[in-house]
Write a protein that holds these residues in place. Structure first.
Motif, mmCIF file in Angstrom:
data_model
loop_
_atom_site.group_PDB
_atom_site.id
_atom_site.type_symbol
_atom_site.label_atom_id
_atom_site.label_comp_id
_atom_site.label_asym_id
_atom_site.label_seq_id
_atom_site.Cartn_x
_atom_site.Cartn_y
_atom_site.Cartn_z
ATOM 1 N N THR A 4 0.824 -1.217 0.000
ATOM 2 C CA THR A 4 0.000 0.000 0.000
ATOM 3 C C THR A 4 0.857 1.265 0.000
ATOM 4 O O THR A 4 0.422 2.310 -0.492
ATOM 5 C CB THR A 4 -0.969 0.022 1.204
ATOM 6 O OG1 THR A 4 -0.243 -0.181 2.425
ATOM 7 C CG2 THR A 4 -2.026 -1.061 1.058
ATOM 8 N N THR A 23 -5.671 1.250 4.481
ATOM 9 C CA THR A 23 -5.904 0.120 3.583
ATOM 10 C C THR A 23 -5.021 -1.061 3.955
ATOM 11 O O THR A 23 -5.480 -2.215 3.980
ATOM 12 C CB THR A 23 -5.641 0.529 2.121
ATOM 13 O OG1 THR A 23 -6.446 1.667 1.805
ATOM 14 C CG2 THR A 23 -5.991 -0.601 1.171
ATOM 15 N N LEU A 65 -6.412 -4.753 5.192
ATOM 16 C CA LEU A 65 -6.047 -5.986 4.493
ATOM 17 C C LEU A 65 -5.424 -7.006 5.434
ATOM 18 O O LEU A 65 -5.709 -8.209 5.352
ATOM 19 C CB LEU A 65 -5.067 -5.663 3.363
ATOM 20 C CG LEU A 65 -5.662 -5.028 2.110
ATOM 21 C CD1 LEU A 65 -4.558 -4.516 1.201
ATOM 22 C CD2 LEU A 65 -6.554 -6.024 1.375
ATOM 23 N N LEU A 108 -15.167 -8.140 3.406
ATOM 24 C CA LEU A 108 -14.395 -6.925 3.657
ATOM 25 C C LEU A 108 -15.137 -5.994 4.625
ATOM 26 O O LEU A 108 -14.527 -5.431 5.540
ATOM 27 C CB LEU A 108 -14.111 -6.204 2.340
ATOM 28 C CG LEU A 108 -13.078 -6.870 1.427
ATOM 29 C CD1 LEU A 108 -13.085 -6.233 0.041
ATOM 30 C CD2 LEU A 108 -11.685 -6.795 2.037
ATOM 31 N N MET A 120 -8.467 -3.103 -2.005
ATOM 32 C CA MET A 120 -8.674 -4.292 -1.176
ATOM 33 C C MET A 120 -9.218 -5.462 -1.986
ATOM 34 O O MET A 120 -8.817 -6.611 -1.791
ATOM 35 C CB MET A 120 -9.604 -3.955 -0.003
ATOM 36 C CG MET A 120 -8.950 -3.095 1.063
ATOM 37 S SD MET A 120 -9.907 -2.956 2.599
ATOM 38 C CE MET A 120 -11.303 -2.003 2.043
ATOM 39 N N THR A 133 -7.227 -8.927 -2.252
ATOM 40 C CA THR A 133 -7.827 -10.116 -1.622
ATOM 41 C C THR A 133 -8.191 -11.174 -2.651
ATOM 42 O O THR A 133 -7.966 -12.367 -2.434
ATOM 43 C CB THR A 133 -9.076 -9.726 -0.807
ATOM 44 O OG1 THR A 133 -9.989 -8.975 -1.639
ATOM 45 C CG2 THR A 133 -8.703 -8.866 0.400
#
Length: 492
Positions: free
Chosen positions: A179, A296, A300, A350, A441, A445
Motif C-alpha cells: 500500500t 488500507t 487488508l 471486507l 482491497m 484479496t
C-alpha cells in the motif's frame, strides 16, 4: 468532629477507606473508577497495552456513552460514545457544531493544515478539490491500474517466492509495503518499490507518527508538550523522522515542478497545475499518504488474519471467484477492478472485517457550543467517538466474523447507515477514499485468495497495537502456499 478526627487518625483512615470503597462499589462493573485527584487516568494507564479492546469494553459497560474524568486541572476530560444516535448527531445532523477544535492541529501537527486536520473554510476548499479529483474517471482508472500493476508485478511474485522457499512472512509488513507503493504512485507519481527492499525509512515515518499521536491522546497535554520542547523520548524520534520525510517530499515537489508533468494523473501533478504553494503540497502529500497507505494496509492485514481463522469463509470466497473466473490453471491471475464488481460475498467479508477492526477506531471531535447529545450527555469539551457497530443492532454474535450478516435474503449487500458502520466516518467528512480503498482491497484479496493458501503461524499472537491506526502489535506471521497447479508467470 474535626478535632476528634485529628485526635484519632485511625478514624480518619477508616473513613477515607469507607468513602473510597463506597465509590468503588457504586461504580458499574466494567466502568473505570473515578479516583480522587487522578480521576480515571489509572484505568487508562493500566490498560494501555490493550487500549482498543479496553475502550470497547468500557463503552459497552457504560451503555454506549461514558464521561471520562481526567486528573484535576489537567483538562483531560472527554466523552466516549458509540451510540449510533450520538454519532449521527455529531457527524451529520449537528456537523457545524462539532469541529476538530483548537487543540487538534497541535496534537496532529505532523499533518500540517491538510484535509484531515483542517476546519471551516480551509476544510471546505480542500474537500471540494479532493472530491472533484476522486470523482474523475481518469483518476479512478489510474488508481485501479496502479493497484493491479503493483499486485501483478510485485506483490504476487514476492509471495510466490516465499511459497517456493517455504518461509513464513510478516503479511502485515508485506501488505503495508504494497500500500505504500501504490499510495506513493497515486499521490506523488513515484513507485518506491518497497517490496524489493529490506527497509523503507520513509514508510517508518508514518508508523512513528501514529504511535506518538496515540500517546498524545492518552497523556496530559502539558506532559507531551514538555517532551516536545525538550526534544526527548518519542517526540524526539518523531521530529527526526519528520525532518527526513520533509526533505524527501520537498525535493520531489521541486523535481515535479521542473518536469512540468501536465499530463500525469497523480495527485501531486494535478495539484501543481492548480498553483498551490509548497507548504500546501507537503501537507496534502502527507495526509493522503497516511490515509492511503495505513488504513488500507491495516484493513487488508486484519482481513487475511480473520480468513485464516475462518476456513469456511475462505472456501466461500474462493468458490465465488472460481464461479466467475474458472478453476486455477498453470498461471497465477490478478484481476482488474472492473471484473471484480458484483462479488457479493467478497464485499461482505471486507465489510465484516472493517466492522470488527476499523482501521481508524477513534474519531476526535470538539464541541464549538453547548449541546445535548441524543443520549443525554453534555459534550461541551473534547471527546472521542468509538465505532459503534460492534454490538448495538448486530446481535449476540457481534464478536464473530460472519460476512453473511451483510447479505440480504435476496443475495445483495445489506445497507448499514454510516452512523452504525463508521469505518469511513459519516456525514460531510465521509472518507473521500472509500471507493479507492475498496478497489485496492478487492484486487489484493481476490488475487491472494485465488492463487495462495494463507495460514497463520501457530502460536504467533496477533493483537491491536497502540496507534491511531489499528495496526497489529506483533505483525501477522503467515505461511503462504501456492494453490495446486499454479505456477508463477509474469508478463513484462
Amino acid at each position: 468532629m474535626l478535632g476528634l478526627l485529628k485526635s484519632y487518625p485511625e478514624i480518619l483512615l477508616a473513613l477515607s477507606c469507607f468513602l473510597l470503597l463506597r465509590r468503588y462499589l457504586g461504580t458499574p462493573r466494567g466502568v473505570p473508577i473515578t479516583w480522587p485527584v487522578l480521576g480515571m487516568l489509572p484505568a487508562i494507564l493500566s490498560n494501555l497495552h490493550r487500549l482498543h479492546d479496553y475502550c470497547a469494553e468500557v463503552v459497552h459497560a457504560s451503555g454506549l456513552t461514558l464521561v471520562f474524568k481526567g486528573p484535576i486541572l489537567s483538562k483531560f476530560d472527554f466523552i466516549v460514545t458509540c451510540d449510533p444516535a450520538n454519532t449521527n448527531h455529531i457527524l451529520k445532523s449537528a456537523f457545524a457544531y462539532y469541529q476538530k477544535g483548537p487543540d487538534f492541529p497541535e496534537i496532529f501537527d505532523p499533518l500540517g493544515n491538510g484535509l484531515i486536520v483542517a476546519d471551516e473554510d480551509s476544510w471546505t476548499t480542500q474537500r471540494k478539490a479532493g472530491h472533484g479529483l476522486f470523482a474523475e474517471a481518469k483518476f479512478k482508472g489510474y488508481v485501479a491500474e496502479t493497484s493491479k500493476g503493483n499486485a501483478e508485478l510485485a506483490l504476487v511474485p514476492m509471495l510466490a517466492r516465499a511459497a517456493d522457499l517455504g518461509e513464513a512472512v510478516d503479511l502485515e509488513d508485506v501488505l503495508l509495503r504494497f500500500t505504500f507503493n501504490t499510495s506513493s504512485k497515486i499521490v506523488i507519481g513515484v513507485d518506491p518499490n518497497c517490496l524489493s527492499k529490506q527497509e523503507v525509512p520513509f514508510a517508518r515515518v508514518f508508523d512513528e507518527a501514529e504511535e506518538v499521536l496515540a500517546l498524545r491522546h492518552v497523556t496530559p497535554m502539558w506532559w507531551w508538550k514538555l517532551m516536545r520542547w525538550l526534544n526527548v523520548g518519542p517526540e524526539k524520534t518523531l521530529a527526526h523522522s519528520l525532518e527526513m520525510w520533509d526533505v524527501h517530499v520537498m525535493q520531489t515537489i521541486r523535481e515535479r515542478r521542473e518536469a512540468n508533468c501536465e499530463t500525469s494523473p497523480d495527485m501531486l501533478s494535478v495539484y501543481l497545475q492548480k498553483g498551490h504553494d509548497d507548504k500546501f503540497l507537503r501537507d496534502m502529500v502527507f495526509n493522503f499518504m497516511l490515509a492511503g497507505r495505513d488504513t488500507t494496509g491495516a484493513g487488508l492485514a486484519w482481513f487475511f488474519w480473520l480468513v485464516s481463522k475462518n476456513p469456511s469463509v475462505e472456501t466461500k470466497i474462493l468458490e465465488e471467484l472460481k464461479e466467475r473466473f474458472g478453476e486455477a490453471d498453470e498461471q497465477t491471475k490478478v484481476f482488474d477492478a472492473e471484473s471484480l464488481r458484483g462479488l457479493v460475498y467478497l464485499h461482505a467479508a471486507l465489510c465484516e472485517t472493517l466492522r470488527l477492526y476499523p482501521p481508524v477506531p477513534f474519531n476526535h471531535k470538539w464541541a464549538a457550543k453547548a449541546d445535548v447529545l441524543p443520549s443525554g450527555g453534555d459534550p461541551d469539551h473534547d471527546f472521542d467517538v468509538r465505532d459503534g457497530s460492534d454490538g448495538e443492532g448486530v446481535g449476540k454474535d457481534c464478536k464473530e466474523f460472519r460476512p453473511e450478516r451483510w447479505i440480504t435474503e435476496h443475495g445483495t449487500i445489506k445497507y448499514e447507515p454510516p452512523q452504525k458502520f463508521l469505518a469511513f466516518s459519516a456525514g460531510p467528512r465521509t472518507c473521500l477514499g472509500k471507493d479507492v480503498a475498496f478497489t485496492q482491497m478487492k484486487i489484493v484479496t481476490a488475487a491472494l485468495i485465488y492463487n495462495f493458501e494463507i495460514e497463520a503461524v501457530e502460536g504467533h499472537v496477533v493483537e491491536p497495537k497502540l496507534s491511531m491506526i489499528l495496526h497489529m502489535k506483533n505483525g501477522f506471521l503467515a505461511k503462504v502456499r501456492k494453490r495446486r497447479g499454479n505456477q508463477l508467470v509474469v508478463f513484462h
